[in-house]
Structure formats: C-alpha cells, structure tokens
Design a protein around this motif. Structure first.
Motif, PDB file in Angstrom:
ATOM      1  N   ILE A   1      -3.326  29.171   7.892  1.00 15.96           N
ATOM      2  CA  ILE A   1      -3.192  27.723   7.661  1.00 15.96           C
ATOM      3  C   ILE A   1      -4.184  27.242   6.595  1.00 15.96           C
ATOM      4  CG2 ILE A   1      -3.667  25.480   8.764  1.00 15.96           C
ATOM      5  CD1 ILE A   1      -0.827  26.445   9.350  1.00 15.96           C
ATOM      6  N   LYS A   2      -5.375  27.851   6.538  1.00 17.82           N
ATOM      7  CA  LYS A   2      -6.344  27.488   5.482  1.00 17.82           C
ATOM      8  C   LYS A   2      -5.752  27.751   4.098  1.00 17.82           C
ATOM      9  CE  LYS A   2     -10.588  28.357   8.133  1.00 17.82           C
ATOM     10  NZ  LYS A   2     -11.691  29.297   8.340  1.00 17.82           N
ATOM     11  N   GLU A   3      -5.034  28.870   3.964  1.00 21.36           N
ATOM     12  CA  GLU A   3      -4.403  29.208   2.678  1.00 21.36           C
ATOM     13  C   GLU A   3      -3.354  28.165   2.298  1.00 21.36           C
ATOM     14  OE1 GLU A   3      -5.295  31.748   0.614  1.00 21.36           O
ATOM     15  OE2 GLU A   3      -6.915  32.035   2.074  1.00 21.36           O
ATOM     16  N   VAL A   4      -2.589  27.719   3.279  1.00 19.90           N
ATOM     17  CA  VAL A   4      -1.535  26.720   3.055  1.00 19.90           C
ATOM     18  C   VAL A   4      -2.153  25.392   2.612  1.00 19.90           C
ATOM     19  CG1 VAL A   4       0.256  25.385   4.245  1.00 19.90           C
ATOM     20  CG2 VAL A   4       0.073  27.846   4.645  1.00 19.90           C
ATOM     21  N   LYS A   5      -3.252  25.009   3.271  1.00 19.03           N
ATOM     22  CA  LYS A   5      -3.923  23.736   2.947  1.00 19.03           C
ATOM     23  C   LYS A   5      -4.467  23.734   1.521  1.00 19.03           C
ATOM     24  CE  LYS A   5      -5.447  22.067   7.481  1.00 19.03           C
ATOM     25  NZ  LYS A   5      -6.610  21.975   8.411  1.00 19.03           N
ATOM     26  N   LYS A   6      -4.892  24.911   1.044  1.00 22.90           N
ATOM     27  CA  LYS A   6      -5.440  24.999  -0.328  1.00 22.90           C
ATOM     28  C   LYS A   6      -4.411  24.580  -1.367  1.00 22.90           C
ATOM     29  CE  LYS A   6      -8.615  28.860   0.567  1.00 22.90           C
ATOM     30  NZ  LYS A   6      -8.732  30.328   0.434  1.00 22.90           N
ATOM     31  N   LEU A   7      -3.115  24.677  -1.006  1.00 20.60           N
ATOM     32  CA  LEU A   7      -2.047  24.314  -1.941  1.00 20.60           C
ATOM     33  C   LEU A   7      -1.674  22.838  -1.824  1.00 20.60           C
ATOM     34  CD1 LEU A   7       0.189  27.480  -1.417  1.00 20.60           C
ATOM     35  CD2 LEU A   7      -1.282  26.991  -3.371  1.00 20.60           C
ATOM     36  N   GLY A   8      -2.421  22.090  -1.032  1.00 18.12           N
ATOM     37  CA  GLY A   8      -2.166  20.661  -0.903  1.00 18.12           C
ATOM     38  C   GLY A   8      -1.107  20.318   0.125  1.00 18.12           C
ATOM     39  N   ILE A   9      -0.672  21.309   0.898  1.00 19.12           N
ATOM     40  CA  ILE A   9       0.326  21.052   1.949  1.00 19.12           C
ATOM     41  C   ILE A   9      -0.396  20.501   3.181  1.00 19.12           C
ATOM     42  CG2 ILE A   9       1.918  22.188   3.558  1.00 19.12           C
ATOM     43  CD1 ILE A   9       2.636  24.100   1.208  1.00 19.12           C
ATOM     44  N   THR A  10       0.053  19.351   3.652  1.00 15.24           N
ATOM     45  CA  THR A  10      -0.674  18.710   4.760  1.00 15.24           C
ATOM     46  C   THR A  10       0.036  18.843   6.110  1.00 15.24           C
ATOM     47  OG1 THR A  10       0.366  16.605   4.200  1.00 15.24           O
ATOM     48  CG2 THR A  10      -1.813  17.030   3.257  1.00 15.24           C
ATOM     49  N   SER A  11       1.339  19.170   6.086  1.00 12.50           N
ATOM     50  CA  SER A  11       2.069  19.368   7.357  1.00 12.50           C
ATOM     51  C   SER A  11       2.522  20.812   7.454  1.00 12.50           C
ATOM     52  CB  SER A  11       3.301  18.460   7.415  1.00 12.50           C
ATOM     53  OG  SER A  11       2.912  17.120   7.503  1.00 12.50           O
ATOM     54  N   ALA A  12       1.929  21.544   8.384  1.00 12.67           N
ATOM     55  CA  ALA A  12       2.275  22.960   8.528  1.00 12.67           C
ATOM     56  C   ALA A  12       2.047  23.417   9.962  1.00 12.67           C
ATOM     57  CB  ALA A  12       1.434  23.806   7.574  1.00 12.67           C
ATOM     58  N   MET A  13       2.791  24.457  10.342  1.00  7.45           N
ATOM     59  CA  MET A  13       2.622  25.087  11.649  1.00  7.45           C
ATOM     60  C   MET A  13       2.694  26.594  11.476  1.00  7.45           C
ATOM     61  SD  MET A  13       5.178  25.255  14.957  1.00  7.45           S
ATOM     62  CE  MET A  13       6.261  26.449  14.213  1.00  7.45           C
ATOM     63  N   MET A  14       1.761  27.306  12.064  1.00 12.33           N
ATOM     64  CA  MET A  14       1.845  28.760  12.118  1.00 12.33           C
ATOM     65  C   MET A  14       1.919  29.170  13.577  1.00 12.33           C
ATOM     66  SD  MET A  14       2.042  31.757  10.761  1.00 12.33           S
ATOM     67  CE  MET A  14       1.338  32.196   9.182  1.00 12.33           C
ATOM     68  N   ASP A  15       2.981  29.900  13.914  1.00 11.14           N
ATOM     69  CA  ASP A  15       3.147  30.426  15.269  1.00 11.14           C
ATOM     70  C   ASP A  15       3.023  31.944  15.180  1.00 11.14           C
ATOM     71  OD1 ASP A  15       4.024  31.426  17.693  1.00 11.14           O
ATOM     72  OD2 ASP A  15       5.747  30.085  17.862  1.00 11.14           O
ATOM     73  N   ALA A  16       1.879  32.452  15.664  1.00 11.08           N
ATOM     74  CA  ALA A  16       1.599  33.891  15.583  1.00 11.08           C
ATOM     75  C   ALA A  16       1.870  34.515  16.942  1.00 11.08           C
ATOM     76  CB  ALA A  16       0.144  34.107  15.162  1.00 11.08           C
ATOM     77  N   GLY A  17       3.149  34.741  17.244  1.00 12.61           N
ATOM     78  CA  GLY A  17       3.501  35.337  18.536  1.00 12.61           C
ATOM     79  C   GLY A  17       3.005  34.530  19.711  1.00 12.61           C
ATOM     80  N   GLY A  18       3.192  33.200  19.654  1.00  9.57           N
ATOM     81  CA  GLY A  18       2.771  32.326  20.765  1.00  9.57           C
ATOM     82  C   GLY A  18       1.385  31.737  20.610  1.00  9.57           C
ATOM     83  N   LYS A  19       0.664  32.114  19.548  1.00  8.73           N
ATOM     84  CA  LYS A  19      -0.626  31.488  19.239  1.00  8.73           C
ATOM     85  C   LYS A  19      -0.346  30.528  18.083  1.00  8.73           C
ATOM     86  CE  LYS A  19      -1.581  35.232  21.561  1.00  8.73           C
ATOM     87  NZ  LYS A  19      -1.593  35.230  23.018  1.00  8.73           N
ATOM     88  N   ILE A  20      -0.446  29.239  18.347  1.00  6.88           N
ATOM     89  CA  ILE A  20       0.068  28.241  17.407  1.00  6.88           C
ATOM     90  C   ILE A  20      -1.047  27.358  16.857  1.00  6.88           C
ATOM     91  CG2 ILE A  20       1.652  26.267  17.170  1.00  6.88           C
ATOM     92  CD1 ILE A  20       3.296  27.503  19.482  1.00  6.88           C
TER      93      ILE A  20
END
Length: 312
Positions: free
Chosen positions: A170-189
């Motif tokens: 999610i830190k990598e995603v935020k660096k691109l200016g994306i403010t709405s994101a979800m990462m679901d890592a096998g039930g760890k969200i």
C-alpha cells in the motif's frame, strides 16, 4: 488531475498468487496506466519481501540468519528484515509470548507430521520446543543486527509476514498519488481512504460458522485467523495450524479471530496471538494495543464462547 476531482476515477482490480495466497489489490485511479503501474509496484514489493522472509526458500535472508543461530555472531540484516523482527519482538513481549517468531522448529515439525499423517512423539515436540523462545532472539537497533543465542533456532514470520507485505504494498501505491486502495493478502487486509463517493469499504467478516458482520471501514487494517482450511486431524481430534507456544501443539479450542488495528502487521500478529491467548487473556492483552477491536470465537467441547468489540 482535474478528472479525478470530479469523481472520474475508475475502479481497478488485480490479483496475483504470492506467499502461498491470493493477493488482491483494488485501486481507484485516473487511468489504466497509473493503475497498472500501481499493481506492478505493489506486487513487485511483495515479491521482494518474499525473497527476504520466506522460510520455504533455502537462500532467503531469514533462513540464512537462522543458519547462524548459536554461532555467537551478531548478523547484520536488511532494513526490512530488521523491522519485521523488531515488530515481532515487541508483540511477543506485550502478549507474553502468545505470538513468537522463534517457533520455526515446531512449525517445521508439524509440517512434516501433517504431510505424513503422524502425530509427533512427545520427545520430538520437547526437542523442537527447546530451540524456541523469543528471549533467545536479541536485536541491536544501532547496528541493525540480530543474535540468535541457541543452535538450531529457526525463525518463522508466517504469523505476520502477509500483513507486513500488504502494508508495504500500500505504501508503494500511495507514492503514485492514489488515495483509495485496498490490499487483501489472503485475508490480511489494509485499507486507505474510502472509494470515491462512499463512506467506507464494504468488508464482510465471519465468526467461522453462520454469523456474518458487514462493516464499512477505511484507513485501517484487519486480519482473520481460523483453522477452517488448515488443520491436522489425528485420532478424530482436530488440531489448528496455529501452534500454542507453551505446549508446541496446535490449538484445540480455537474457532475464529478477527483483529482490526491501525496497522496491518500488528493486526496479522494479533489475530494469531489472540487465538492462542483465548478470550479471557485477550481482554487484558488488547489494552496494550490502542485502537484495536477484536471478534474472538472459541469452542471447547460443545461450548462456544465469543467476545466481540467490533462496532458495526
């Protein structure tokens, strides 16, 4: 960027098998190329961490560190490995060992036992347990180095690795200016801001049987742990894949735990720790983790008890 201000951001979803689980990324982005770059960076970061942390890979950094146990050497480690071991040790101390990354020898023993369908002998469990104990892992922050004091130790960060990976992705995603994101890592969200025009991400959590909770969440993390899919059955008794650090044996009474916390690494670790601790101990333990809510269900014999502080 004016498009996105007027709610023109589109929903993009990506999935990839990593760390033995499906990793699913959802982002709201202005266009395809930004979304695809976000996915490439996020999944790339998870792969990089897996090279460091996987106990299945002989050459991984964590296995090379374990191989130096008992040598008396302080081993310099990467920033990522030091950080995850530092968090692990802190959680171990706060949970009085209900979470413990030094359980590797016991985890390995159970993996072999499950494959063969044989319950380990008491002597084998005792021998593996002698090589465990979080107090045998020493950390030196200034030198970013680790000392494993006893020979035969083996670190296993399976209890919080996916939460850490999701947080880092999610830190990598935020660096691109994306403010709405979800990462679901096998039930760890791990969740950031709500999707545009909504008041939260729709997340369903279950108690492991018939009860579901639909939650709207944002800027928070959650992890669910339960023996639903991973367990060993022996002589009609079902043992969870979560091992009790006191006995070295899989839990017998656990059904399902969900922990919601400000941080993905911590929520992952606490889903395991609270499962081990059970309801009564968790009630005391949770105070050491501000901003944490929990839904814990345990079954002992025919009796099912649950404790839930998660608000709908």
């Amino acid at each position: 960027m004016s498009d996105s201000v007027f709610g023109q951001e589109k929903r993009y979803s990506f999935e990839k098998g990593l760390m033995g689980s499906p990793f699913k990324l959802v982002v709201y982005a202005a266009n395809d190329s930004i979304a695809e770059l976000a996915a490439a960076k996020a999944f790339g970061r998870v792969e990089e961490l897996n090279e460091i942390m996987s106990d299945y890979r002989d050459g991984s950094e964590i296995n090379r560190l374990s191989a130096q146990s008992g040598s008396g050497k302080w081993v310099p480690v990467s920033k990522d490995l030091f950080e995850i071991l530092d968090i692990s040790l802190s959680v171990s101390k706060k949970t009085k060992g209900a979470f413990d990354v030094t359980l590797g020898p016991v985890v390995q023993m159970w993996r072999h036992a499950t494959r063969k369908g044989i319950f380990p002998a008491q002597e084998e469990i005792a021998a593996a347990m002698q090589k465990t104990g979080y107090s045998k892992m020493k950390l030196n922050r200034k030198a970013s180095s680790v000392l494993l004091t006893q020979k035969g130790m083996r670190l296993d960060i399976g209890g919080l690795g996916k939460g850490f990976a999701a947080e880092e992705a999610i830190k990598e995603v935020k660096k691109l200016g994306i403010t709405s994101a979800m990462m679901d890592a096998g039930g760890k969200i791990v969740l950031t801001n709500p999707p545009p025009g909504t008041d939260g991400w729709n997340i369903n959590i279950s108690n492991g049987s018939d009860s579901l909770k639909a939650l709207k969440l944002s800027n928070i993390s959650l992890a669910t742990s339960g023996p639903t899919y991973r367990y060993m059955e022996y002589n009609g008794v079902r043992y969870s894949h979560i091992v009790d650090p006191v006995t070295g044996i899989g839990l017998l009474f656990h059904v399902r735990t969900t922990a919601i916390c400000p941080n993905g690494t911590i929520s992952d670790a606490l889903a395991t720790a609270f499962s081990v601790a059970g309801i009564e101990k968790t009630k005391k333990m949770v105070r050491k983790f501000p901003g944490t809510t929990v839904w814990l269900v345990e079954r002992k014999g025919d009796r099912v008890a649950e404790w839930n502080t998660i608000k709908q």
